[in-house]
Design an enzyme around this catalytic site. Sequence first.
Site, PDB file in Angstrom:
ATOM      1  N   HIS A 282       5.760   4.724  21.322  1.00 21.31           N
ATOM      2  CA  HIS A 282       5.700   5.684  21.097  1.00 21.31           C
ATOM      3  C   HIS A 282       6.259   6.453  21.935  1.00 21.31           C
ATOM      4  CE1 HIS A 282       3.042   9.455  21.290  1.00 21.31           C
ATOM      5  NE2 HIS A 282       2.998   9.485  19.784  1.00 21.31           N
TER       6      HIS A 282
ATOM      7  N   TYR B 154      -3.436  13.536   6.773  1.00 22.93           N
ATOM      8  CA  TYR B 154      -3.611  14.996   7.273  1.00 22.93           C
ATOM      9  C   TYR B 154      -2.659  15.764   8.167  1.00 22.93           C
ATOM     10  CZ  TYR B 154      -8.359  16.495   9.290  1.00 22.93           C
ATOM     11  OH  TYR B 154      -9.694  17.721   9.961  1.00 22.93           O
TER      12      TYR B 154
ATOM     13  N   GLY C   3      -2.896  11.506  16.901  1.00 20.56           N
ATOM     14  CA  GLY C   3      -2.128  13.149  16.309  1.00 20.56           C
ATOM     15  C   GLY C   3      -1.241  13.843  17.321  1.00 20.56           C
ATOM     16  N   ASP C   4       0.016  14.614  16.787  1.00 16.10           N
ATOM     17  CA  ASP C   4       0.342  15.428  17.668  1.00 16.10           C
ATOM     18  C   ASP C   4       0.255  16.669  18.775  1.00 16.10           C
ATOM     19  OD1 ASP C   4       2.735  13.376  17.601  1.00 16.10           O
ATOM     20  OD2 ASP C   4       3.595  14.650  15.537  1.00 16.10           O
TER      21      ASP C   4
ATOM     22  N   PHE D  75      13.685  13.401  10.847  1.00 14.96           N
ATOM     23  CA  PHE D  75      12.397  12.192  10.991  1.00 14.96           C
ATOM     24  C   PHE D  75      12.576  11.968  11.816  1.00 14.96           C
ATOM     25  CE2 PHE D  75       9.949  13.517   6.670  1.00 14.96           C
ATOM     26  CZ  PHE D  75       9.727  14.775   7.015  1.00 14.96           C
TER      27      PHE D  75
ATOM     28  N   HIS E 299       3.773  -0.943   3.958  1.00 11.99           N
ATOM     29  CA  HIS E 299       2.739   0.625   3.831  1.00 11.99           C
ATOM     30  C   HIS E 299       4.345   1.191   3.028  1.00 11.99           C
ATOM     31  CE1 HIS E 299      -0.183   3.188   3.557  1.00 11.99           C
ATOM     32  NE2 HIS E 299       0.831   3.964   4.509  1.00 11.99           N
TER      33      HIS E 299
ATOM     34  N   TYR F 114       3.998   1.486  17.140  1.00 13.40           N
ATOM     35  CA  TYR F 114       5.502   1.879  16.751  1.00 13.40           C
ATOM     36  C   TYR F 114       6.010   1.031  17.318  1.00 13.40           C
ATOM     37  CZ  TYR F 114       2.671   5.855  16.555  1.00 13.40           C
ATOM     38  OH  TYR F 114       1.948   7.017  16.295  1.00 13.40           O
TER      39      TYR F 114
ATOM     40  N   HIS G  66      -6.221  10.093   5.633  1.00  8.43           N
ATOM     41  CA  HIS G  66      -6.029   9.793   7.301  1.00  8.43           C
ATOM     42  C   HIS G  66      -6.524  11.395   8.455  1.00  8.43           C
ATOM     43  CE1 HIS G  66      -1.551   8.247   7.051  1.00  8.43           C
ATOM     44  NE2 HIS G  66      -2.423   7.548   6.112  1.00  8.43           N
TER      45      HIS G  66
ATOM     46  N   SER H 125       0.969  -0.907  -0.137  1.00 10.63           N
ATOM     47  CA  SER H 125       0.025   0.163   0.154  1.00 10.63           C
ATOM     48  C   SER H 125       0.940   1.151  -0.465  1.00 10.63           C
ATOM     49  CB  SER H 125      -1.367  -0.214   0.889  1.00 10.63           C
ATOM     50  OG  SER H 125       0.002  -0.077   2.472  1.00 10.63           O
TER      51      SER H 125
ATOM     52  N   GLU I  16       1.424   5.590   0.608  1.00 12.57           N
ATOM     53  CA  GLU I  16       0.599   6.630   1.615  1.00 12.57           C
ATOM     54  C   GLU I  16       0.988   8.265   0.750  1.00 12.57           C
ATOM     55  OE1 GLU I  16       0.930   6.576   5.498  1.00 12.57           O
ATOM     56  OE2 GLU I  16       1.751   8.855   6.267  1.00 12.57           O
TER      57      GLU I  16
HETATM   58  P1  FAD Z   1      -2.367   7.058  20.188  1.00 13.85           P
HETATM   59  O1  FAD Z   1      -2.329   5.669  19.805  1.00 13.85           O
HETATM   60  O2  FAD Z   1      -3.955   7.520  20.586  1.00 13.85           O
HETATM   61  O3  FAD Z   1      -1.469   7.107  21.542  1.00 13.85           O
HETATM   62  C1  FAD Z   1      -0.150   7.581  21.357  1.00 13.85           C
HETATM   63  C2  FAD Z   1      -0.216   7.496  22.700  1.00 13.85           C
HETATM   64  O4  FAD Z   1       0.075   7.886  23.596  1.00 13.85           O
HETATM   65  C3  FAD Z   1      -0.344   6.152  23.289  1.00 13.85           C
HETATM   66  O5  FAD Z   1       1.100   5.057  23.405  1.00 13.85           O
HETATM   67  C4  FAD Z   1       0.037   6.618  25.020  1.00 13.85           C
HETATM   68  O6  FAD Z   1       1.503   6.427  25.224  1.00 13.85           O
HETATM   69  C5  FAD Z   1      -0.604   8.178  24.246  1.00 13.85           C
HETATM   70  N1  FAD Z   1      -1.902   7.830  25.322  1.00 13.85           N
HETATM   71  C6  FAD Z   1      -3.074   7.767  24.357  1.00 13.85           C
HETATM   72  N2  FAD Z   1      -4.052   7.908  25.111  1.00 13.85           N
HETATM   73  C7  FAD Z   1      -3.866   8.421  26.320  1.00 13.85           C
HETATM   74  C8  FAD Z   1      -4.409   9.186  27.139  1.00 13.85           C
HETATM   75  N3  FAD Z   1      -5.761   8.740  27.375  1.00 13.85           N
HETATM   76  N4  FAD Z   1      -3.200   8.682  28.586  1.00 13.85           N
HETATM   77  C9  FAD Z   1      -2.756   8.960  28.906  1.00 13.85           C
HETATM   78  N5  FAD Z   1      -1.566   8.365  27.807  1.00 13.85           N
HETATM   79  C10 FAD Z   1      -2.043   8.306  26.617  1.00 13.85           C
HETATM   80  N6  FAD Z   1       0.341  12.943  12.222  1.00 13.85           N
HETATM   81  C11 FAD Z   1      -0.764  13.447  11.517  1.00 13.85           C
HETATM   82  O7  FAD Z   1      -1.112  14.554  12.296  1.00 13.85           O
HETATM   83  N7  FAD Z   1      -1.389  13.563  10.191  1.00 13.85           N
HETATM   84  C12 FAD Z   1      -1.417  12.064   9.894  1.00 13.85           C
HETATM   85  O8  FAD Z   1      -2.038  11.617   8.146  1.00 13.85           O
HETATM   86  C13 FAD Z   1      -0.217  11.105  10.209  1.00 13.85           C
HETATM   87  N8  FAD Z   1      -0.285   9.570   9.632  1.00 13.85           N
HETATM   88  C14 FAD Z   1       0.665   8.815  10.610  1.00 13.85           C
HETATM   89  C15 FAD Z   1       0.541   7.498  10.102  1.00 13.85           C
HETATM   90  C16 FAD Z   1       0.917   6.406  10.380  1.00 13.85           C
HETATM   91  C17 FAD Z   1       1.304   5.256  10.295  1.00 13.85           C
HETATM   92  C18 FAD Z   1       1.540   7.047  11.982  1.00 13.85           C
HETATM   93  C19 FAD Z   1       2.291   6.102  12.081  1.00 13.85           C
HETATM   94  C20 FAD Z   1       2.081   7.551  12.771  1.00 13.85           C
HETATM   95  C21 FAD Z   1       0.812   9.172  11.858  1.00 13.85           C
HETATM   96  N9  FAD Z   1       0.755  10.381  12.489  1.00 13.85           N
HETATM   97  C22 FAD Z   1       0.154  11.502  12.258  1.00 13.85           C
HETATM   98  C23 FAD Z   1       1.746  10.654  13.116  1.00 13.85           C
HETATM   99  C24 FAD Z   1       0.653  10.328  14.769  1.00 13.85           C
HETATM  100  O9  FAD Z   1      -0.702  11.400  14.623  1.00 13.85           O
HETATM  101  C25 FAD Z   1       1.650  10.526  16.198  1.00 13.85           C
HETATM  102  O10 FAD Z   1       2.177   9.994  16.539  1.00 13.85           O
HETATM  103  C26 FAD Z   1       0.713  10.973  17.768  1.00 13.85           C
HETATM  104  O11 FAD Z   1       1.853  11.628  18.243  1.00 13.85           O
HETATM  105  C27 FAD Z   1       0.271   9.409  17.909  1.00 13.85           C
HETATM  106  O12 FAD Z   1      -0.818   9.691  17.538  1.00 13.85           O
HETATM  107  P2  FAD Z   1      -1.302   8.022  17.940  1.00 13.85           P
HETATM  108  O13 FAD Z   1      -2.719   8.042  16.999  1.00 13.85           O
HETATM  109  O14 FAD Z   1      -0.280   6.939  17.291  1.00 13.85           O
HETATM  110  O15 FAD Z   1      -1.959   8.079  19.341  1.00 13.85           O
END
Ligand code: FAD
Length: 303
Positions: free
Chosen positions: A157, A54, A113-114, A224, A274, A153, A82, A20, A22
Amino acid sequence: MNETNTLGRPSAGHPKISASFEFFPPKNQAMEETLWASVKRLEPLKPRFVSVTYGAGGSTRERTHRTVKRIIDETSLKPAAHLTCVGATKDEVNEVIRDYWEAGIRHIVALRGDPPAGAGTAYEPHPGGYANGAELTAGIREIGDFEVSVSAYPERHPDSADWDEDIDNLKRKEDAGATRAITQFFFENDMFEEYLNRVRNAGVTLPIVPGIVPVHNFKQVARFSAACGTTVPDWLERRFEGLDDDAETRRLVAAAVAAEQVLDLNARGITDFHFYTMNRSELVYALCHLLGIRADEAVEAAA
Ligand code: FAD
């Protein structure tokens, strides 16, 4: 004969590789042209899906939507959009999800998201917003029968306190209805295999698809990597040493390095990958060719 060391020679003993791709939404006309040339070049390879990122804080909301819509309208590809939780209430995010459904999109990559202040600063969920990827996944599944991919991760993460917390988080995403996890990019396959063992030992059964970044530009990838916690091994740096002003050799080396990584993972039983394309097709097209993914074969297989 060593069946596990077949750079450029995927053999009958190796499971078939599928890909796939991206992309990111273009910012201007020139980038738009580069993206569409790349999409068209890669389309005949029949990827399982193509995803469109996104921007941080939802900054590309319209552009992401426009790009996935154009993929639906003008190609035979299946797009995945995304989506992040950053800077928006649940109602606002739900509206985006419904818009995707109405546009015919059936696959979302659900992410927390970050933080708006940048990776590495503390994440504060938006008041009234989804808190993280797991909550967003549940929200998406309530709205429609979407396929939902989430992140994983192999090097943890950076926000998770320890491995247990990290894997629990992935488990919550699976329980919320995610159907696949795509990993952050990595270079050390042993680390990935260790991660996979941890995940499976914790009872997570989701397919974990390795995210592979072909190294278009070593310095940029190193930057990065530092931001997202990916280890850059010395051997990788050594391979790109002295090539800063030699783009052509860099591309050849990059294709070989990525093919080597994928073939090694394939020899360990991984079949789905991917690829982060950076909206460029040359390197990924060459890589797919090396891996045995061919336009006419893919067409035959799908016929
Ligand atoms: P989650 O899986 O929700 O959480 C990540 C970590 O945060 C968890 O391991 C935990 O330690 C902590 N956490 C989460 N919830 C809680 C809680 N309630 N309390 C305490 N700790 C918590 N970013 C973008 O902006 N746009 C994109 O399109 C994008 N695409 C991506 C695609 C892939 C395949 C990957 C791997 C990353 C992508 N990212 C993108 C980056 C991503 O948004 C960041 O890595 C972000 O920091 C974490 O998002 P996540 O969905 O992994 O978080």
